[in-house]
Design an enzyme around this catalytic site. Structure first.
Site, PDB file in Angstrom:
ATOM      1  N   GLY A  46      62.260  40.299 104.245  1.00  0.00           N
ATOM      2  CA  GLY A  46      62.774  39.959 102.919  1.00  0.00           C
ATOM      3  C   GLY A  46      61.635  39.928 101.923  1.00  0.00           C
ATOM      4  O   GLY A  46      60.553  40.473 102.160  1.00  0.00           O
ATOM      5  N   LEU A  47      61.871  39.291 100.778  1.00  0.00           N
ATOM      6  CA  LEU A  47      60.817  39.254  99.761  1.00  0.00           C
ATOM      7  C   LEU A  47      59.551  38.646 100.339  1.00  0.00           C
ATOM      8  O   LEU A  47      58.446  39.125 100.089  1.00  0.00           O
ATOM      9  CB  LEU A  47      61.279  38.433  98.557  1.00  0.00           C
ATOM     10  N   ALA A  48      59.705  37.587 101.115  1.00  0.00           N
ATOM     11  CA  ALA A  48      58.527  36.891 101.619  1.00  0.00           C
ATOM     12  C   ALA A  48      57.855  37.705 102.726  1.00  0.00           C
ATOM     13  O   ALA A  48      56.674  38.047 102.629  1.00  0.00           O
ATOM     14  CB  ALA A  48      58.920  35.504 102.120  1.00  0.00           C
ATOM     15  N   HIS A 270      76.051  25.501  96.020  1.00  0.00           N
ATOM     16  CA  HIS A 270      76.103  26.211  94.746  1.00  0.00           C
ATOM     17  C   HIS A 270      77.462  25.987  94.104  1.00  0.00           C
ATOM     18  O   HIS A 270      78.489  26.149  94.748  1.00  0.00           O
ATOM     19  CB  HIS A 270      75.875  27.706  94.980  1.00  0.00           C
ATOM     20  N   SER A 288      77.438  34.663  90.228  1.00  0.00           N
ATOM     21  CA  SER A 288      76.126  34.251  89.707  1.00  0.00           C
ATOM     22  C   SER A 288      76.238  33.093  88.739  1.00  0.00           C
ATOM     23  O   SER A 288      77.123  33.020  87.891  1.00  0.00           O
ATOM     24  CB  SER A 288      75.452  35.410  88.988  1.00  0.00           C
ATOM     25  N   ARG A 334      72.454  22.568  89.795  1.00  0.00           N
ATOM     26  CA  ARG A 334      73.477  22.896  90.782  1.00  0.00           C
ATOM     27  C   ARG A 334      74.062  21.703  91.500  1.00  0.00           C
ATOM     28  O   ARG A 334      75.275  21.628  91.698  1.00  0.00           O
ATOM     29  CB  ARG A 334      72.870  23.808  91.830  1.00  0.00           C
ATOM     30  N   GLU A 429      62.108  31.231 102.213  1.00  0.00           N
ATOM     31  CA  GLU A 429      63.113  30.187 102.395  1.00  0.00           C
ATOM     32  C   GLU A 429      62.935  29.450 103.717  1.00  0.00           C
ATOM     33  O   GLU A 429      63.376  28.311 103.862  1.00  0.00           O
ATOM     34  CB  GLU A 429      64.523  30.806 102.294  1.00  0.00           C
ATOM     35  N   ARG A 439      66.690  23.095  94.660  1.00  0.00           N
ATOM     36  CA  ARG A 439      66.006  24.237  94.068  1.00  0.00           C
ATOM     37  C   ARG A 439      66.666  24.634  92.761  1.00  0.00           C
ATOM     38  O   ARG A 439      67.893  24.682  92.681  1.00  0.00           O
ATOM     39  CB  ARG A 439      66.056  25.431  95.036  1.00  0.00           C
ATOM     40  N   LEU A 445      63.527  33.575  94.534  1.00  0.00           N
ATOM     41  CA  LEU A 445      62.944  34.917  94.512  1.00  0.00           C
ATOM     42  C   LEU A 445      61.478  34.801  94.128  1.00  0.00           C
ATOM     43  O   LEU A 445      60.600  35.446  94.714  1.00  0.00           O
ATOM     44  CB  LEU A 445      63.696  35.796  93.502  1.00  0.00           C
TER      45      LEU A 445
HETATM   46  C1  LIG Z   1      74.198  35.255  97.304  1.00  0.00           C
HETATM   47  C2  LIG Z   1      72.823  34.749  96.975  1.00  0.00           C
HETATM   48  C3  LIG Z   1      72.352  34.830  95.673  1.00  0.00           C
HETATM   49  C4  LIG Z   1      71.092  34.361  95.356  1.00  0.00           C
HETATM   50  N1  LIG Z   1      70.661  34.474  94.058  1.00  0.00           N
HETATM   51  C5  LIG Z   1      69.400  34.082  93.753  1.00  0.00           C
HETATM   52  C6  LIG Z   1      68.884  34.269  92.428  1.00  0.00           C
HETATM   53  O1  LIG Z   1      69.565  34.779  91.547  1.00  0.00           O
HETATM   54  N2  LIG Z   1      67.626  33.879  92.181  1.00  0.00           N
HETATM   55  C7  LIG Z   1      66.827  33.323  93.139  1.00  0.00           C
HETATM   56  O2  LIG Z   1      65.681  33.017  92.856  1.00  0.00           O
HETATM   57  N3  LIG Z   1      67.288  33.157  94.390  1.00  0.00           N
HETATM   58  C8  LIG Z   1      68.549  33.517  94.725  1.00  0.00           C
HETATM   59  N4  LIG Z   1      69.007  33.343  96.006  1.00  0.00           N
HETATM   60  C9  LIG Z   1      68.093  32.840  97.047  1.00  0.00           C
HETATM   61  C10 LIG Z   1      67.140  33.921  97.502  1.00  0.00           C
HETATM   62  O3  LIG Z   1      67.785  35.167  97.504  1.00  0.00           O
HETATM   63  C11 LIG Z   1      66.613  33.676  98.900  1.00  0.00           C
HETATM   64  O4  LIG Z   1      66.214  32.353  99.054  1.00  0.00           O
HETATM   65  C12 LIG Z   1      65.406  34.556  99.190  1.00  0.00           C
HETATM   66  O5  LIG Z   1      65.678  35.879  98.852  1.00  0.00           O
HETATM   67  C13 LIG Z   1      64.993  34.448 100.638  1.00  0.00           C
HETATM   68  O6  LIG Z   1      63.995  35.397 100.918  1.00  0.00           O
HETATM   69  P1  LIG Z   1      63.252  35.392 102.300  1.00  0.00           P
HETATM   70  O7  LIG Z   1      62.301  36.525 102.267  1.00  0.00           O
HETATM   71  O8  LIG Z   1      62.705  34.043 102.560  1.00  0.00           O
HETATM   72  O9  LIG Z   1      64.396  35.615 103.381  1.00  0.00           O
HETATM   73  P2  LIG Z   1      65.514  36.848 103.641  1.00  0.00           P
HETATM   74  O10 LIG Z   1      65.494  37.754 102.487  1.00  0.00           O
HETATM   75  O11 LIG Z   1      66.717  36.170 104.048  1.00  0.00           O
HETATM   76  O12 LIG Z   1      64.851  37.610 104.809  1.00  0.00           O
HETATM   77  C14 LIG Z   1      64.879  37.142 106.127  1.00  0.00           C
HETATM   78  C15 LIG Z   1      64.330  38.226 107.011  1.00  0.00           C
HETATM   79  O13 LIG Z   1      64.114  37.692 108.298  1.00  0.00           O
HETATM   80  C16 LIG Z   1      64.673  38.527 109.273  1.00  0.00           C
HETATM   81  N5  LIG Z   1      65.031  37.690 110.408  1.00  0.00           N
HETATM   82  C17 LIG Z   1      65.711  36.505 110.398  1.00  0.00           C
HETATM   83  N6  LIG Z   1      65.765  36.001 111.631  1.00  0.00           N
HETATM   84  C18 LIG Z   1      65.119  36.866 112.435  1.00  0.00           C
HETATM   85  C19 LIG Z   1      64.837  36.880 113.825  1.00  0.00           C
HETATM   86  N7  LIG Z   1      65.196  35.882 114.621  1.00  0.00           N
HETATM   87  N8  LIG Z   1      64.174  37.953 114.306  1.00  0.00           N
HETATM   88  C20 LIG Z   1      63.773  38.969 113.510  1.00  0.00           C
HETATM   89  N9  LIG Z   1      63.985  38.978 112.182  1.00  0.00           N
HETATM   90  C21 LIG Z   1      64.652  37.941 111.670  1.00  0.00           C
HETATM   91  C22 LIG Z   1      65.821  39.209 108.612  1.00  0.00           C
HETATM   92  O14 LIG Z   1      66.108  40.415 109.268  1.00  0.00           O
HETATM   93  C23 LIG Z   1      65.245  39.417 107.211  1.00  0.00           C
HETATM   94  O15 LIG Z   1      64.473  40.590 107.198  1.00  0.00           O
HETATM   95  C24 LIG Z   1      70.279  33.795  96.355  1.00  0.00           C
HETATM   96  C25 LIG Z   1      70.745  33.710  97.658  1.00  0.00           C
HETATM   97  C26 LIG Z   1      72.004  34.168  97.971  1.00  0.00           C
HETATM   98  C27 LIG Z   1      72.497  34.006  99.364  1.00  0.00           C
END
Ligand SMILES: Cc1cc2nc3c(=O)[nH]c(=O)nc-3n(C[C@H](O)[C@H](O)[C@H](O)COP(=O)(O)OP(=O)(O)OC[C@H]3O[C@@H](n4cnc5c(N)ncnc54)[C@H](O)[C@@H]3O)c2cc1C
Ligand code: SF4
Ligand code: FES
Lengths: 641, 248
Positions: A46-48, A270, A288, A334, A429, A439, A445
């Site tokens: 993901g982003l992180a 939310h 949203s 929220r 996250e 949050r 993001l």
């Molecule tokens: C519907 C929705 C709308 C949102 N809107 C906003 C917004 O407008 N603004 C904002 O700031 N935030 C928003 N958020 C929150 C934000 O999108 C997330 O908190 C953030 O993108 C999480 O990023 P991440 O990289 O931590 O995790 P994710 O993007 O969830 O990535 C997790 C990664 O880990 C991998 N993974 C997980 N478990 C395993 C495992 N056991 N083995 C191998 N790989 C694994 C997955 O494949 C994925 O690649 C929203 C969230 C949702 C659900």
């Protein structure tokens, strides 16, 4: 690790505004020629995780990145709609690094670490620049400048967006950078691969055990450092706005190996999601929060009003957020907006077939701005709403209800984003770091990219500079034992051959969590959850039915392993909620509220991070506290009136 | 609603597949198509049978993970709708619905309705990016981007990489997917330095992966759940010719 009874966050000395710069200067560097000798595992794209993998690859490290989807581009960051905050002050409306920092601390109800939040606000501006350079098509004004919108919990306009698909565009930027590194040979991508165990050697994180989701093969990966960025654990509630595959597996596996889990009870609900329509429901869809800029939220003043929205005259409508929080109105944070909706429905004033819904009405916005303007701003969201409900929200008000959306809790990390296990870093996250008990919109993001692009590449490098590269062996007994444990777990779950499906357990667990550890929690409800969950867990291990085998593509097996881990985790979450005898942010204990029904914090006794260590021989988890010290901001009661 | 499902079942990539028929009852119009499959799977498991494997994740039309050819059309063929966004109110009681995996030689079936789309990843790896390392980027407003250009880039960037375009093309061509990325980056000043090499490398990779040629059927545009326009293919062709003429 424990100093004076308080867990040490390893926050650098010096004034708040200078900590990160000083720390960056003081951190050790790895010689560019040496970097490729270090192997880095990144779980998550993901982003992180994707941001970290790409950046570490650019720096020349040898990276292995994992995700469970068929492509890194599908991580759930893709689903974020509304936007990303940054203290650019392009609107000249009084924004600054300090204001974004202050808003985030206050929004988090004074339960986050000041130094981390300040750093987040500092790097926010770099994120926007970086994304623009990588081709993220942010919305622009006619003059060609970047456009902003305002978002819940803030009085300035600092949110950058790409239509209603901000997360998608940011993630595709990350995916592009990652793809470039895959082509360059610095990153090896393992898609459809799930991490099922972490491996420690002499107390240090040295690798992971994964399952190839196509062939079922159990694989061993060893490295100099392990980074986890596996997203949120929202689906412990079964229904949430998260993806079907979001899970707590990586985090709970690390917890079982000694990593501390911080603040698991801080979950965010939310306020603007499409209400549940029936038992078949598999997930909930977020509308949203940006809709709250122009939409007005209301319920009938009368209980059980049977009339349709159009027949209810103006003076029989209660625009309760505008009434209760005149200065923030429909943009109240929220947690506040969610509880207000629950209260209205509990009073019998909810709308729709189930009575679990409130109106989000655009009639006035269309009058004020014209239909085309509303279409231009929110068209895709209205389309999405129509696809799901079959209703046209330009004509009848939307119906919305709160749903589980984000999890502030996560693995405990210090200022460097390293857990208490040396060599295990946790980003995005899946860590607990920046959002305290709640949050603010558009801040996740920002945090994901801050962690991945701008923080971890430095702090991981600093860690590696003290390690001898290649000091591990995938053939060592720690690895073979961990791989065997995973095989045994899979064998065990497949051989139960019981009567109930995995989903039926997951749904029941979700109901328990939502009913007893959801929007409002009490001593009694949490005690009840803590009775029900172990019983359900026991039944799961006796009566679950998982068809198929372990050495094939088997979605039921994947689900079963995730649900087993949710069952472990749910107990920890409810226990944390039970012992945090105060209300703060997303954690609302009915016993602790003001006369007006607002959250009542107890700063004297609970101004700490609760970091839980797994019980060694059964029994309850062990609490480690990190005391939160506020040097810059003063505690205040959050007021959005 | 009571339905007859005719579903492609295939043990793994090596096995041959076949259509199997299932009767499902008690489906309600508010269910999504995937929830209908969930219900079917729960019943199959209870009967001791193997559930149907299919790809999905976000279930809100954005991750691009869901696929399915429904009654011969990718994503069911409803405008602007992914399979996960399709609801049963679009069907009638008594309907027979056939459900098959994406069909394209560059998307081999892994099991039942699950296909391998990593060829798309490899096309992006060939050039679908801007070479800007993290750090040192100029201020986001340093280069103004006219709103029409930003909007056009966004129109193309909305592609979710699902593969419906290639799956519905009679030639199994991935032109729409590739064009969407080329066009997105070619509309932005940041994308211009690499525009020539990018289009040449991505098109070469697309051919190498075994996707067919574009002969202007426009089925891709009709089936694309994100309404990506074939005008992007024209844009890509111009980019390609420009790069070839210049000898990029
Ligand atoms: C519907 C929705 C709308 C949102 N809107 C906003 C917004 O407008 N603004 C904002 O700031 N935030 C928003 N958020 C929150 C934000 O999108 C997330 O908190 C953030 O993108 C999480 O990023 P991440 O990289 O931590 O995790 P994710 O993007 O969830 O990535 C997790 C990664 O880990 C991998 N993974 C997980 N478990 C395993 C495992 N056991 N083995 C191998 N790989 C694994 C997955 O494949 C994925 O690649 C929203 C969230 C949702 C659900
Ligand atoms: S162009 Fe359309 S059909 Fe093709 S991959 Fe992108 S979104 Fe899917
Ligand atoms: S499941 Fe994500 S687009 Fe359909």
């Amino acid at each position: 690790m424990d100093t004076n009874g308080s867990l040490n966050g390893n926050v650098p000395d010096g004034p708040l505004a200078e900590k990160w710069d000083n720390h960056r200067f003081n951190m050790k560097l790895v010689n560019p020629a040496n970097r490729r000798r270090y192997k880095v595992i990144v779980v998550g794209s993901g982003l992180a995780g994707g941001g970290a993998a790409a950046t570490l690859g650019e720096l020349g490290y040898n990276v292995d990145c994992f995700c469970y989807q068929d492509s890194p581009r599908r991580a759930h960051s893709i689903a974020a709609q509304g936007g990303i905050n940054a203290a650019k002050n392009y609107q000249n409306d009084g924004d600054s690094t300090y204001r974004l920092f202050y808003d985030t601390i206050k929004g988090g109800d004074f339960r986050s670490r000041e130094s981390n939040v300040y750093r987040l606000a500092q790097v926010s501006a770099n994120i926007i620049d970086q994304c623009v350079a990588m081709g993220v098509p942010f919305a622009r004004e006619y003059g060609g400048q970047l456009a902003n919108r305002s978002f819940g919990g803030a009085q300035v306009s600092r949110t950058f967006y790409a239509r209603g698909q901000t997360g998608q565009q940011l993630l595709l930027g990350v995916y592009a950078a990652l793809s470039r590194q895959v082509a360059a040979g610095t990153v090896k991508m393992h898609s459809r691969t799930e991490m099922l165990e972490i491996v420690l050697v002499d107390g240090q994180a040295k690798g992971v055990i994964t399952r190839n989701l196509v062939t079922g093969e159990i694989e061993t990966h060893a490295a100099d450092v392990v980074i986890m960025a596996t997203g949120g654990y929202g689906p412990v509630f079964y229904l949430s706005t998260n993806a079907m595959g979001n899970n707590v597996t990586a985090s709970i596996r690390a917890y079982m190996k000694g990593a501390y889990f911080a603040n698991p009870c801080y979950t965010q609900i939310h306020p603007t999601c499409i209400p549940v329509s029936g038992d078949h429901q598999s997930k909930l869809t977020l509308m949203s929060e940006s809709l709250r800029n122009d939409g007005r939220i209301w319920v009938p003043t009368k209980e059980g009003d049977p009339r349709g929205p159009a027949e209810i005259p103006e003076d029989e409508r209660d625009y309760y957020l505008e009434r209760m929080y005149p200065s923030f109105g429909n943009l109240a944070p929220r947690d506040i907006a969610s509880r207000a909706a629950k209260r209205a429905c509990d009073e019998g004033r909810g709308v729709g077939d189930t009575g679990l819904g409130v109106y989000l009405d655009f009639t006035d916005a269309i009058k004020r701005l014209s239909l085309p303007v509303v279409q231009q701003r929110y068209g895709n969201l209205f389309d999405m709403y129509e696809k799901i409900t079959g209703e046209n929200a330009y004509q009848v008000p939307m119906r919305i209800y709160p749903a589980i959306h984000y999890t502030m809790g996560g693995l405990w990390v210090d200022y460097n984003l390293m857990s208490n296990i040396p060599g295990l870093f946790v980003l995005g996250e899946s860590n607990f770091s920046d959002h305290g008990a709640n949050r603010l919109g558009a801040s996740a993001l920002m945090q994901g990219l801050a962690d991945g692009y701008f923080v971890a590449p430095y702090t991981v490098g600093n860690y590696l500079a003290n390690q001898t590269p290649g000091d591990y062996s995938a053939e060592s007994s720690e690895f073979t034992q961990a791989a065997q444990d995973v095989k045994d777990r899979i064998h065990r779950v497949l051989s139960i051959d019981g009567k109930r499906t995995v989903t039926s357990f997951h749904r029941e667990l979700g109901m328990i969590c939502w009913d007893y550890c959801g929007m409002a929690r009490t001593d009694q409800s949490l005690t009840k959850a803590l009775d029900l969950i172990p019983a359900l867990k026991e039944e799961f291990w006796e009566n679950v039915s998982v068809p198929g085998g372990g050495d094939e593509l088997n979605p039921e097996l994947e689900k079963a392993l995730r649900v087993a881990d949710f069952l472990e985790f749910a107990e920890l979450m409810c226990y944390d909620a039970l012992v945090r005898k105060e209300s703060c942010g997303g954690h609302f204990r009915e016993e602790y509220q003001t006369q007006e029904g607002e959250a009542l914090r107890d700063d004297e006794n609970f101004s700490h991070v609760s970091a839980w260590e797994a019980p060694r021989n059964g029994g309850r988890p062990v609490l480690h506290k990190e005391n939160l010290e506020f040097e810059e901001v003063e505690f205040s009661v959050r007021s959005y009136k | 609603m009571d339905l007859t499902l005719k579903v492609w079942r295939q043990k793994d990539a090596q096995s041959t597949g076949r259509i199997e028929t299932y009767q499902v009852s008690g489906i309600i119009p508010d269910m999504s198509f995937l929830e209908m499959l969930d219900v079917t799977n729960e019943r199959l498991i209870e009967e001791g049978k193997e559930p149907i494997a299919f790809d999905h994740d976000c279930r809100e039309g954005i991750c691009g993970m869901c696929s399915l050819v429904i009654n011969g059309k990718a994503h069911g063929g409803f405008s602007g709708t992914t399979t996960c966004q399709l609801h049963m109110r679009k069907f009638n009681d008594g309907d027979t619905i056939t459900v098959e995996p994406w069909r394209a030689s560059a998307f081999p079936v892994l099991r039942d309705l699950v296909v391998d789309r990593t060829s798309f990843d490899r096309i992006i790896q060939a050039g679908g990016f801007i070479s800007a390392n993290t750090g040192g980027a100029p201020d986001g407003n340093a280069v103004p981007i006219p709103k029409p250009d930003a909007d056009a880039a966004m129109d193309a960037a909305a592609c979710i990489g699902c593969g419906a375009c290639a799956a519905s093309c009679p030639n199994g061509s991935a032109m729409l997917f590739v064009a969407a990325k080329v066009s997105h980056l070619a509309h932005l000043p940041q994308g211009l330095p690499e525009r020539g090499q990018r289009v040449l490398d991505m098109v070469a990779k697309m051919d190498e992966e075994g996707f067919g040629n574009c002969t202007n059927h426009a089925e891709c545009e009709a089936m694309c759940p994100k309404d990506i326009s074939i005008s992007h293919i024209a844009k890509m062709n111009r980019e390609f010719i420009r790069a070839t003429v210049r000898g990029d």
